[in-house]
Design a protein around this motif. Structure first.
Motif, mmCIF file in Angstrom:
data_model
loop_
_atom_site.group_PDB
_atom_site.id
_atom_site.type_symbol
_atom_site.label_atom_id
_atom_site.label_comp_id
_atom_site.label_asym_id
_atom_site.label_seq_id
_atom_site.Cartn_x
_atom_site.Cartn_y
_atom_site.Cartn_z
ATOM 1 N N ARG A 286 -34.786 53.782 -5.988
ATOM 2 C CA ARG A 286 -33.382 54.192 -5.944
ATOM 3 C C ARG A 286 -32.961 54.299 -4.482
ATOM 4 N N PRO A 287 -31.656 54.173 -4.189
ATOM 5 C CA PRO A 287 -31.211 54.213 -2.789
ATOM 6 C C PRO A 287 -31.631 55.483 -2.058
ATOM 7 N N GLU A 288 -31.624 56.626 -2.731
ATOM 8 C CA GLU A 288 -31.983 57.866 -2.040
ATOM 9 C C GLU A 288 -33.454 57.928 -1.656
ATOM 10 N N GLN A 289 -34.241 56.981 -2.169
ATOM 11 C CA GLN A 289 -35.653 56.933 -1.812
ATOM 12 C C GLN A 289 -35.912 55.996 -0.627
ATOM 13 N N ARG A 290 -34.855 55.438 -0.045
ATOM 14 C CA ARG A 290 -35.064 54.479 1.044
ATOM 15 C C ARG A 290 -35.949 55.111 2.110
ATOM 16 N N ALA A 291 -37.146 54.586 2.247
ATOM 17 C CA ALA A 291 -38.152 55.226 3.087
ATOM 18 C C ALA A 291 -38.122 54.733 4.516
ATOM 19 N N ARG A 292 -37.244 53.794 4.812
ATOM 20 C CA ARG A 292 -37.292 53.165 6.124
ATOM 21 C C ARG A 292 -35.947 53.293 6.815
ATOM 22 N N PRO A 293 -35.790 54.289 7.676
ATOM 23 C CA PRO A 293 -34.524 54.470 8.382
ATOM 24 C C PRO A 293 -34.186 53.260 9.231
ATOM 25 N N ALA A 294 -32.919 53.109 9.528
ATOM 26 C CA ALA A 294 -32.458 51.981 10.325
ATOM 27 C C ALA A 294 -32.840 52.167 11.786
ATOM 28 N N LEU A 295 -33.004 51.045 12.485
ATOM 29 C CA LEU A 295 -33.226 51.078 13.929
ATOM 30 C C LEU A 295 -32.127 51.872 14.614
ATOM 31 N N VAL A 296 -30.889 51.686 14.158
ATOM 32 C CA VAL A 296 -29.742 52.431 14.689
ATOM 33 C C VAL A 296 -29.189 53.302 13.584
ATOM 34 N N GLU A 297 -29.147 54.594 13.841
ATOM 35 C CA GLU A 297 -28.516 55.541 12.925
ATOM 36 C C GLU A 297 -27.318 56.155 13.639
ATOM 37 N N ALA A 298 -26.126 55.908 13.116
ATOM 38 C CA ALA A 298 -24.889 56.359 13.747
ATOM 39 C C ALA A 298 -24.148 57.295 12.804
ATOM 40 N N LEU A 299 -23.994 58.535 13.229
ATOM 41 C CA LEU A 299 -23.222 59.501 12.448
ATOM 42 C C LEU A 299 -21.774 59.420 12.902
ATOM 43 N N VAL A 300 -20.908 59.071 11.967
ATOM 44 C CA VAL A 300 -19.503 58.817 12.271
ATOM 45 C C VAL A 300 -18.640 59.769 11.458
#
Length: 709
Positions: A40-54
């Motif tokens: 499921r999407p909430e289990q995505r275990a691999r964060p992105a190289l770039v994480e941008a809080l907007v």
């Protein structure tokens, strides 16, 4: 469908970049790790190289972590390209979020033959509407457990740091009580929301924690080290993930909204670039990873040659004049320092003060009219030159005392302001280096001190910090502070270009600004204001975790009432980095001066050795009150060991040198040679040196270990 699967970098420890057509680019420090696809999407275990809080976009899974941002989830690979650099290579990876139009270009660079990587990200608003950024990772890395091993095997090394108690390194088990809790992710359907995170604040980036950390596998020796390279606020965090094959992620950031009241508004076409951060990998433990970072730091240093010989410095402050210089006090110290072998003589705080209260009067940087009699400050500086030394001055250029005439002479825009009110701390205002008026003032000050007075060395101090920062001409105080810190670095680079013959020492109430950005632009770093010689070895031993050993300006301040052993003790501390002399040398007798002169005589060879050596810790990184403390700096030819005994009743210490195991070793005393030698025994099989401390008392020695002939 996978659109990117690229391995890049060091042969032994490359980075791996992967992306699918329905997911962002991910960067792994483990080449071979392929975690299971999430159910499921909430289990995505691999964060992105770039994480941008907007603002207005938020996170995909709510928490206070830097990862799982909505924009980070939506970024998609556009292109990537490699380039050649001076002594290295870089790769740029470009991603785009179609909904906001944000384009993230991440640059990863490395020097040839090093398993160390520097990362920055530039976010550009290519959309039609303004965007407010709340935080952006310089880089986020996964595959930590693929490289390091299971979380249960890992220790995290961090260092508390404060005035007079810098570099206090300790480890935390990542699966222990202070580490991550096992919440049973399978049962709950997604990973945990907490982090192990540290942050630095305001303009003292090492005032609470050193912005360097290491995770080490205590069994295999696999290690990962990192540093955030900013002279202002920072944050890093370790995050638990869902899949056991990729159980940890590392996010590296500069200032954030949550920690530092930082936001920035990007109008269409505007860009923002994160602060740099670096990671290093090794399979030889903490020392191996720090060794990679050490070489990375050396090659990253500003190309400045004025200090290439690293001359011996004397400064009149520490346990000597303590901010009260006068002609009568300075003349005998100048003679004594020259006699001891000093090549630079720096007059510390107070040289500009007329009434004995130098703290709130800084800012004009004009010499006192009452302290120096007929000679005046220019005459004293000439005496220093006549005695064969280079003259130096203490300055604290970024602040203006409330009693300084400069506080009224400069326009309001030259000072940091919040809510239209000048920020004041401990009787000082803060110059805002975003202001042309502030920069012009400092240009005039340094041009005068260098051109008119002939100062060629500056101890650059910074004893107060402005909190969250100025909000004038900014979206908030965090953005204002980031603008100031970046303007300061640019101004220092311009000063060095204009005056290439000047040597700059970084000092911030000791080492409250012991960050890689500052260190890369200055010639040495004062490691502390600690006046107790007995407490100093822990600080000096931990300093090479944050800087190259030759940059660590370690005070040695002999006193006439001390025994020869105690004088040698403080001089060993100095020699363990860059020997930085102070103390009342003019009060020492000839026997005591002989000990100082011997340290000065061995200093050139020691500092030359440091400049090509890597640090090691034969007794491990010390606790604050450890009875024995040891630091080594090692080249292929020899190892110097700096050993302090702080327990008068101790009988022995066993120092570990695994790199020398299996071979014979000759041990000689480098300093002091006029005091009793410590008997030693070498165990070649174990690579261990036993030092006999029976009867040694509180004492210290510099030992050289060389291959047996």
């Amino acid at each position: 469908m996978r659109v990117l699967d690229l391995t890049w970098g060091d042969d032994a420890f490359p980075l791996r970049f992967t992306a699918t057509d329905d997911g962002p680019v991910m960067a792994s420090v483990a080449q071979g790790v392929d975690a299971a696809e999430p159910r499921r999407p909430e289990q995505r275990a691999r964060p992105a190289l770039v994480e941008a809080l907007v603002l207005g976009e938020g996170r995909g899974l709510n928490s206070m972590r830097a990862i799982r941002t909505t924009v980070g989830d939506r970024l998609r690979h556009v292109e990537h390209r490699e380039a050649s650099l001076d002594r290295g290579r870089s790769i740029e990876i470009v991603q785009r979020d179609e909904r906001t139009g944000l384009v993230a270009a991440t640059t990863i660079a490395r020097f040839d033959d090093l398993a160390a990587y520097r990362v920055t990200t530039t976010v550009t608003n290519d959309g039609a509407a303004p965007v407010v950024l709340q935080q952006v990772t310089s880089g986020t890395f996964i595959g930590l457990t693929g490289h390091l091993g299971a979380t249960a095997e890992l220790d995290l090394w961090t260092a508390r740091s404060e005035w007079c108690a810098e570099n206090r390194w300790s480890s935390t088990a990542l699966s222990g009580a202070a580490g991550f809790a096992e919440i049973d992710t399978e049962l709950h359907g997604h990973f945990a929301r907490g982090s192990i995170a540290l942050a630095g604040h305001s303009t003292w980036p090492s005032g609470e924690w050193v912005p360097v950390a290491v995770v080490e596998n205590r069994d295999t020796g696999r290690a990962l080290a990192w540093q955030v390279e900013h002279n202002g606020p920072w944050r890093w965090e370790l995050d638990q993930l869902f899949d056991p094959a990729e159980a940890l992620a590392l996010a590296l950031l500069g200032p954030t909204d949550l920690d530092h009241a930082w936001t920035t508004r990007l109008e269409p076409g505007d860009s923002f670039t994160t602060v740099p951060a670096s990671v290093a990998l090794a399979d030889t433990g903490l020392q191996g990873a720090i060794g990679e970072l050490t070489e990375h730091r050396r090659r990253s240093h500003l190309d400045a040659h004025a200090d290439s010989a690293r001359p011996l410095i004397f400064n009149d402050y520490m346990n000597a004049l303590m901010g009260d210089p006068t002609t009568e006090k300075l003349l005998p110290l100048i003679d004594a320092a020259a006699s001891a072998g000093a090549e630079i003589f720096c007059i510390d705080a107070g040289w500009y003060d007329d009434d004995g209260d130098w703290w709130p009067s800084v800012g004009a940087w004009e010499p006192s009219t009452v302290r120096f009699g007929e000679l005046g400050l220019p005459g004293l500086l000439q005496v220093i030159r006549d005695r064969g030394m280079t003259p130096g001055l203490w300055v604290e250029p970024e602040v203006v005392g409330v009693r300084s005439p400069v506080a009224q002479q400069l326009p309001e825009a030259a000072f940091m302001r919040r809510g239209s009110v000048r920020i004041v701390e401990h009787d000082r205002y803060f110059l805002d280096l975003r202001s042309p008026d502030a920069r012009a003032h400092l240009d005039a000050v340094f041009d005068r001190l260098i051109g008119e007075y002939g100062a060629r060395y500056f101890k650059w101090d910074y004893n107060v910090t402005p909190g969250s920062g100025p909000d004038s001409d900014a979206s908030g105080p965090g953005e204002g502070l980031l603008g100031h810190t970046r303007a300061l670095l640019a101004w220092v680079e311009a000063l060095r270009a204009r005056h290439p013959g000047v040597v700059l020492e970084a000092c911030s109430s000791g080492a409250q600004r012991m960050d890689a950005a500052t260190l890369a632009r200055f010639d040495l770093q004062s490691t502390t204001d600690q006046q107790d010689a007995r407490r100093y070895p822990t600080i000096a031993t931990g300093a090479p975790m944050a800087m190259a050993p030759e940059m660590a300006g370690n005070w040695a301040y002999p006193q006439s009432e001390w025994s020869d052993e105690r004088i040698a003790f403080t001089l060993v501390t100095g020699l363990s980095g860059r020997l930085y002399l102070s103390g009342n040398l003019d009060r020492l007798d000839e026997r005591q001066l002989a000990v100082v002169r011997e340290a000065a005589a061995v200093y050139p060879a020691v500092i030359q050795h440091h400049a090509h050596a890597l640090p090691a810790w034969p007794l491990g990184l010390p606790a604050w009150e450890d009875a024995q403390v040891a630091l080594a700096t090692a080249t292929a030819e020899s190892t110097l060991a700096f050993v302090w005994n702080r327990d008068a009743d101790a009988t022995s210490a066993v120092l570990s040198f695994p790199a020398l195991a299996g071979s014979g070793v000759e041990v000689e005393t480098v300093f002091p040679t006029g005091l009793p030698a410590w008997p030693t025994t070498w165990d070649a099989e174990a690579g261990a040196l036993t030092v006999d401390l029976t009867g040694a008392g509180e004492a210290a020695r510099v030992l050289r270990l060389s291959p047996a002939r």
